[in-house]
Scaffold this motif. Structure first.
Motif, PDB file in Angstrom:
ATOM      1  N   VAL A 236       1.500  -1.220   0.074  1.00  0.00           N
ATOM      2  CA  VAL A 236       0.124   0.048   0.316  1.00  0.00           C
ATOM      3  C   VAL A 236       0.442   0.950  -0.336  1.00  0.00           C
ATOM      4  O   VAL A 236       2.074   1.041   0.501  1.00  0.00           O
ATOM      5  CB  VAL A 236      -0.811   0.277   0.676  1.00  0.00           C
ATOM      6  CG1 VAL A 236      -2.310  -1.056   0.921  1.00  0.00           C
ATOM      7  CG2 VAL A 236       0.144   0.198   2.305  1.00  0.00           C
ATOM      8  N   SER A 237       0.231   2.347  -0.595  1.00  0.00           N
ATOM      9  CA  SER A 237       1.073   3.676  -0.657  1.00  0.00           C
ATOM     10  C   SER A 237      -0.202   4.522  -0.809  1.00  0.00           C
ATOM     11  O   SER A 237      -0.561   4.065  -1.458  1.00  0.00           O
ATOM     12  CB  SER A 237       1.471   3.562  -1.248  1.00  0.00           C
ATOM     13  OG  SER A 237       2.286   4.917  -1.690  1.00  0.00           O
ATOM     14  N   PRO A 238       0.126   5.505   0.080  1.00  0.00           N
ATOM     15  CA  PRO A 238       0.978   5.953   1.545  1.00  0.00           C
ATOM     16  C   PRO A 238       0.367   5.248   2.355  1.00  0.00           C
ATOM     17  O   PRO A 238      -0.123   4.141   2.283  1.00  0.00           O
ATOM     18  CB  PRO A 238       0.243   7.454   1.113  1.00  0.00           C
ATOM     19  CG  PRO A 238      -0.863   7.449   0.756  1.00  0.00           C
ATOM     20  CD  PRO A 238      -0.909   6.840  -0.040  1.00  0.00           C
ATOM     21  N   VAL A 239       1.202   5.369   3.472  1.00  0.00           N
ATOM     22  CA  VAL A 239       1.173   4.620   4.613  1.00  0.00           C
ATOM     23  C   VAL A 239       0.705   5.193   5.794  1.00  0.00           C
ATOM     24  O   VAL A 239       1.206   6.386   6.312  1.00  0.00           O
ATOM     25  CB  VAL A 239       2.543   3.548   4.708  1.00  0.00           C
ATOM     26  CG1 VAL A 239       2.475   3.125   5.891  1.00  0.00           C
ATOM     27  CG2 VAL A 239       3.485   3.010   3.679  1.00  0.00           C
ATOM     28  N   PRO A 240      -0.321   4.740   6.344  1.00  0.00           N
ATOM     29  CA  PRO A 240      -1.185   5.626   7.186  1.00  0.00           C
ATOM     30  C   PRO A 240      -0.540   6.188   8.737  1.00  0.00           C
ATOM     31  O   PRO A 240      -0.300   6.755   8.431  1.00  0.00           O
ATOM     32  CB  PRO A 240      -2.509   5.326   7.723  1.00  0.00           C
ATOM     33  CG  PRO A 240      -2.475   4.423   6.465  1.00  0.00           C
ATOM     34  CD  PRO A 240      -1.506   3.699   5.880  1.00  0.00           C
ATOM     35  N   ASN A 391      -9.583   7.050  -3.921  1.00  0.00           N
ATOM     36  CA  ASN A 391      -9.618   8.614  -2.787  1.00  0.00           C
ATOM     37  C   ASN A 391      -8.806   8.290  -1.189  1.00  0.00           C
ATOM     38  O   ASN A 391      -8.045   8.626  -0.435  1.00  0.00           O
ATOM     39  CB  ASN A 391     -10.221   9.392  -2.878  1.00  0.00           C
ATOM     40  CG  ASN A 391     -10.666  10.021  -3.638  1.00  0.00           C
ATOM     41  OD1 ASN A 391      -9.579  10.567  -4.340  1.00  0.00           O
ATOM     42  ND2 ASN A 391     -12.223   9.920  -4.167  1.00  0.00           N
ATOM     43  N   THR A 392      -9.012   6.108  -0.644  1.00  0.00           N
ATOM     44  CA  THR A 392      -8.801   6.362   0.113  1.00  0.00           C
ATOM     45  C   THR A 392      -8.390   4.817   0.015  1.00  0.00           C
ATOM     46  O   THR A 392      -8.431   3.668  -0.974  1.00  0.00           O
ATOM     47  CB  THR A 392      -9.880   5.355   1.119  1.00  0.00           C
ATOM     48  OG1 THR A 392     -11.412   4.644   0.819  1.00  0.00           O
ATOM     49  CG2 THR A 392     -11.110   7.132   1.784  1.00  0.00           C
ATOM     50  N   LYS A 393      -7.589   4.296   0.951  1.00  0.00           N
ATOM     51  CA  LYS A 393      -7.048   2.590   0.549  1.00  0.00           C
ATOM     52  C   LYS A 393      -7.987   2.042   0.403  1.00  0.00           C
ATOM     53  O   LYS A 393      -8.357   0.854  -0.347  1.00  0.00           O
ATOM     54  CB  LYS A 393      -5.799   2.176   1.655  1.00  0.00           C
ATOM     55  CG  LYS A 393      -6.309   2.099   3.161  1.00  0.00           C
ATOM     56  CD  LYS A 393      -5.241   1.712   3.907  1.00  0.00           C
ATOM     57  CE  LYS A 393      -5.961   1.227   5.048  1.00  0.00           C
ATOM     58  NZ  LYS A 393      -6.960   0.971   5.750  1.00  0.00           N
ATOM     59  N   GLU A 394      -8.878   1.956   1.209  1.00  0.00           N
ATOM     60  CA  GLU A 394     -10.166   1.113   1.602  1.00  0.00           C
ATOM     61  C   GLU A 394     -10.731   1.010  -0.179  1.00  0.00           C
ATOM     62  O   GLU A 394     -11.176   0.164  -0.429  1.00  0.00           O
ATOM     63  CB  GLU A 394     -11.152   1.435   1.938  1.00  0.00           C
ATOM     64  CG  GLU A 394     -10.828   0.790   3.596  1.00  0.00           C
ATOM     65  CD  GLU A 394      -9.809   1.699   4.024  1.00  0.00           C
ATOM     66  OE1 GLU A 394      -9.424   3.050   3.910  1.00  0.00           O
ATOM     67  OE2 GLU A 394      -8.972   2.171   5.065  1.00  0.00           O
ATOM     68  N   VAL A 395     -11.399   1.760  -1.189  1.00  0.00           N
ATOM     69  CA  VAL A 395     -11.310   1.805  -2.073  1.00  0.00           C
ATOM     70  C   VAL A 395     -10.449   1.162  -3.147  1.00  0.00           C
ATOM     71  O   VAL A 395     -10.828   0.953  -3.927  1.00  0.00           O
ATOM     72  CB  VAL A 395     -11.522   3.649  -2.247  1.00  0.00           C
ATOM     73  CG1 VAL A 395     -12.109   3.504  -4.113  1.00  0.00           C
ATOM     74  CG2 VAL A 395     -12.505   4.120  -1.216  1.00  0.00           C
ATOM     75  N   ALA A 396      -9.322   1.933  -2.795  1.00  0.00           N
ATOM     76  CA  ALA A 396      -8.459   0.798  -3.926  1.00  0.00           C
ATOM     77  C   ALA A 396      -8.377  -0.574  -3.546  1.00  0.00           C
ATOM     78  O   ALA A 396      -8.368  -1.117  -4.584  1.00  0.00           O
ATOM     79  CB  ALA A 396      -6.787   1.930  -3.785  1.00  0.00           C
ATOM     80  N   LEU A 397      -8.116  -0.922  -2.354  1.00  0.00           N
ATOM     81  CA  LEU A 397      -8.427  -2.517  -2.233  1.00  0.00           C
ATOM     82  C   LEU A 397      -9.058  -3.466  -3.083  1.00  0.00           C
ATOM     83  O   LEU A 397     -10.013  -4.150  -3.358  1.00  0.00           O
ATOM     84  CB  LEU A 397      -7.715  -2.728  -0.614  1.00  0.00           C
ATOM     85  CG  LEU A 397      -6.538  -2.815  -0.114  1.00  0.00           C
ATOM     86  CD1 LEU A 397      -6.669  -2.550   0.930  1.00  0.00           C
ATOM     87  CD2 LEU A 397      -5.700  -3.254  -0.675  1.00  0.00           C
TER      88      LEU A 397
END
Ligand code: AMP
Ligand code: GLY
Length: 422
Positions: A236-240, A391-397
């Motif tokens: 993942v990128s970025p890293v929270p 827009n969020t990592k959740e959406v990307a995943l």
């Protein structure tokens, strides 16, 4: 500009994909490449360590630049081979010379460099076979768990983390007696660092550098970070947990002393530096350096790079990276790797891959695939990385997982929890 990229993994497909978008590029070759790189470049059947054949190819095709994906050719001196030959030295090699690649090729060299340049890292000592007793004494002085590292390259398997002192002593003996062949003739023992890991990448011309987006990879085969280590199952990128303040600490206490160290030690270092970092009670420390990009980190880092990568490579070769500006995409990018059943142990090859034409929401980077008679087949443990923006990592995943559901081959295996712990 004509470029030859060396390597054949997901990292190289992502590099080829990114370079292919550059207006500076005339022709891109990848040796040996894979089923994915052939979509954006011309694959050439050359082994990455066959320098004479690579040189003949470059002369015949008027290649101006070689970009090196994996560490092996760097440790074996591909840069030295080109720079010391009158007929070849006009071809820029993006990567460090053999002596500098020891930062990845030798843990003892790497630790010594960090100590000299005051880069924060775990306390350590190194031992050879005739120093077994001293090694045992050093182990006794440490608290468990014990970290034992083969000095040389051991295909990612050379690090042992052991809870029990007697077992650690026995393993030290095994390693010095050749458990990892020549790679463990010397063993580094170091203090265990308790924290959370992340990866930072710089591109350097030896004096100046630019930073690329930060990433975190998932190394274990099993969900919840269990089971055997792999090359990497997702990223993942970025890293929270790496905010601007943390990145500033990384840059000031780690990146700058490292790049200044290259200049001070007159190292012939151009190309990528991979800082394998760990955050220990708010302080970033270095676990290791690699002299290349990470895989699968590249599959999330390069999609977030808006700047022209070929232009950055030209500046790297010319020593003018101080004039570079690097622009990142603010979106998240996540990647999920699909692997062959059995990986990282033994696994079958040649399984037919179907459904890729239905994937629209992800960029698929091929790792272990090959084209045979017009059919796409699996050819490695790690098969493909599904990278998506959001827009969020959740959406990307969610996009990556939905894309994977459209693709099939016998034994398709992947982790369903990439990024869920953050
Ligand atoms: P290396 O090949 O040096 O990156 O080590 C492989 C993995 O072992 C790292 O990614 C860490 O997860 C772990 N590791 C290495 N050194 C240490 C250390 N000093 N403390 C804790 N974990 C470590
Ligand atoms: N993903 C870790 C590496 O490339 O070494």
């Amino acid at each position: 500009m004509n470029i030859l990229l060396l390597g054949s993994g997901g990292r190289e497909h992502a590099l080829a994909w990114k370079m292919a978008q550059s207006s500076r590029l005339s022709k891109l070759y990848v040796a040996p490449g894979n089923g994915g790189t052939s979509e954006v470049a011309e694959n050439v059947e050359l082994a990455v360590n066959d320098f004479p054949s690579i040189a003949s190819f470059c002369q015949a095709k008027k290649v101006n630049m070689i970009v090196v994906g994996p560490e092996d050719p760097l440790v074996n001196g591909v840069k030295d081979y080109f720079e010391t030959n009158e007929q070849l030295k006009h071809i820029a090699v993006i990567g460090p010379d053999a002596a500098s690649a020891q930062l990845e090729g030798s843990k003892a060299f790497c630790k010594k460099f960090m100590q000299k340049h005051q880069v924060p890292t775990a306390a350590y000592q190194s031992f050879t076979a005739n120093e077994l007793e001293a090694g045992h004494a050093f182990l006794e002085s440490l608290k468990p768990p014990y970290v034992l590292k083969a000095d040389g390259l051991a295909a990612g398997k050379g690090v042992l983390i052991i809870q029990n002192l007697a077992e650690a002593k026995a393993e030290l003996k095994n390693m010095l007696e050749g458990k990892f062949g020549k790679a463990s003739e010397k063993v580094v023992i170091e203090e265990f660092l308790d924290g959370i890991e992340f990866s930072v990448f710089a591109l350097t011309d030896g004096k100046n550098y630019v930073l690329l987006p930060v990433a975190k990879d998932y190394k274990r085969i099993g969900e919840g970070d269990t089971g055997l280590n792999t090359g990497g199952m997702g990223a993942v990128s970025p890293v929270p947990f790496v905010d601007a303040a943390m990145m500033k600490k990384v840059e000031e206490t780690i990146v700058k002393p490292t790049i200044n160290g290259f200049a001070q030690d007159q190292m012939n270092y151009t190309g990528f530096v991979f800082f394998g970092l760990i955050k220990v009670e708010g302080t970033p420390m270095v676990i290791e350096y690699n002299v290349r990009l990470g895989d699968p980190e590249t599959e999330v880092v390069l999609p977030r790079l808006k700047s022209d990568l070929v232009e950055l490579f030209e500046m790297t070769a010319n020593g003018t990276l101080d004039q570079a500006t690097v622009v990142f995409d603010e979106q998240s990018v996540c990647t999920v790797m699909v692997v062959s059943e059995g990986y990282p142990g033994s696994y079958p090859k040649g399984k037919k891959i179907t459904g890729l034409e239905n994937v629209t929401d992800s960029q698929v980077f091929h790792a272990g695939t090959t084209l045979k008679d017009g059919e796409l087949l699996t050819s490695g443990g790690r098969v493909m990385a599904f990278s998506s923006y959001g827009n969020t990592k959740e959406v990307a995943l969610a996009k990556s997982y939905a894309s994977i559901n459209k693709v099939c081959y016998e034994g398709i295996t992947f982790r369903k929890d990439i990024g869920f712990d953050l």
